[in-house]
Design a protein around this motif. Sequence first.
Motif, mmCIF file in Angstrom:
data_model
loop_
_atom_site.group_PDB
_atom_site.id
_atom_site.type_symbol
_atom_site.label_atom_id
_atom_site.label_comp_id
_atom_site.label_asym_id
_atom_site.label_seq_id
_atom_site.Cartn_x
_atom_site.Cartn_y
_atom_site.Cartn_z
ATOM 1 N N MET A 343 19.290 46.179 57.730
ATOM 2 C CA MET A 343 18.784 45.232 56.736
ATOM 3 C C MET A 343 17.494 44.567 57.219
ATOM 4 N N ILE A 344 17.443 44.247 58.505
ATOM 5 C CA ILE A 344 16.224 43.658 59.072
ATOM 6 C C ILE A 344 15.087 44.664 59.045
ATOM 7 N N LEU A 345 15.406 45.914 59.353
ATOM 8 C CA LEU A 345 14.376 46.962 59.383
ATOM 9 C C LEU A 345 13.748 47.168 58.006
ATOM 10 N N GLN A 346 14.504 46.895 56.933
ATOM 11 C CA GLN A 346 13.955 47.020 55.587
ATOM 12 C C GLN A 346 13.025 45.860 55.235
ATOM 13 N N ARG A 347 13.060 44.777 56.003
ATOM 14 C CA ARG A 347 12.273 43.588 55.682
ATOM 15 C C ARG A 347 11.080 43.358 56.614
ATOM 16 N N VAL A 348 11.081 44.010 57.773
ATOM 17 C CA VAL A 348 9.997 43.815 58.731
ATOM 18 C C VAL A 348 9.460 45.170 59.153
ATOM 19 N N SER A 349 8.374 45.147 59.894
ATOM 20 C CA SER A 349 7.774 46.381 60.395
ATOM 21 C C SER A 349 8.582 46.928 61.572
ATOM 22 N N PRO A 350 8.466 48.229 61.875
ATOM 23 C CA PRO A 350 9.174 48.789 63.032
ATOM 24 C C PRO A 350 8.807 48.111 64.347
ATOM 25 N N VAL A 351 7.541 47.673 64.484
ATOM 26 C CA VAL A 351 7.129 46.995 65.715
ATOM 27 C C VAL A 351 7.868 45.666 65.862
#
Length: 407
Positions: A343-351
């Motif tokens: 869920m976090i990965l869908q909201r922020v960049s991979p870095v």
Amino acid sequence: MQSAAAFTAAPTLPLLKPRRLSANHGPGHVVLCSKRHVSNVVPPSPSAFPPIRRSWSLSSTPSSMFRPWTAVPLRDPDTTGRSQATAVPESAGGEEHQTTELARKIEVLLLMGLWYFFNIIFNIYNKQVLKVYRFPVTVTTCQFGVGTVLVLLLWTFNLYRPKVSSTQLAAILPLALVHTLGNLFTNMSLGKVAVSFTHTIKATEPFFSVLLSAMFLGEFPTLWVVGSLIPIMGGVALASVTEVSFNWAGFWSAMASNLTNQSRNVLSKKVMVNKEEALDNITLFSIITVMSFILMIPVTLIMEGVTFTPAYLQSAGLNLKEVYVRSLIAAICYHAYQQVSYMILQRVSPVTHSVGNCVKRVVVIVSSVMFFRTPVSAINAFGTGIALAGVFLYSRVKRIKPKAKTA
């Protein structure tokens, strides 16, 4: 009548005398005031009188009738009301954008907190179970089993039901295989060495990511990335030499976990290349969980047999309630922190996600050392700190793109 009222409203005005006709005025046109008197007259403010639609001046010709008096501004109450009602401050759009951005940041911070919390609880309860129940294969199967039940509940009650084709299932199968091995090797390592040491070894994941990407994807690292791997490997080596709970089985299990987890990332890039058939991360993880549980059932029966029954646990002198409750909590937290991570990965960049994962590893190491009171020497802590600093540096320099070669 209306013109008379206009004149009686200002009794102090001097008498208006006709001027001599000039060439600029037509025949019969009379000017009622001179330039000298106009300079001394102060026009009344609009608020001094009720709104007047139109006032007139005297004229000898019908064509000049109903000429407006420009000293009184014309106002339409209906139009004025509409203008005030629809007026929007220029800063309203900026304030709304700032509020939305603030809400998004708060949401990400809350998810980060849940991510860290579930991870800490999983590692603590999982370690407690593996210390008394030394069957990591069975523990891994139970964790995938609980995750499968949660996924099936979501699908049954239509809370979340993905549409997956047979082609997609065939592509996901190798990902599920390496995911299963990665979790199994992690549990094997946790059963042999301290939680802090397992996560220190798992800090070498960037090394395997760079190696596998160069071998199978042709993505060669920059000098900055290669430089960031030096403190990672050096710090892990220093921490391993001074680790009190060190043994080779736990060490190589953690290394194998790194290899399989990074193989999953490389395979996902290699296999899931068709954008039309690509799945979102949460759907992919749900399907992988179900597949992993199915894959682990025969492996568990062959390697460890049926050892999670109440009769066996009681015969081994274990507290039945404690083992079952802690295993259930660990399994739920494992599935929860994986879902929150996606869920976090869908909201922020991979870095940003990579930096958050680095901080998560620090939090898990510190919390496990405090909870289990793991003895840590100064050199061991220094090596762990160097390795984690290298991971943070890697996450930052990874986004630096190599300069394009000019012809």
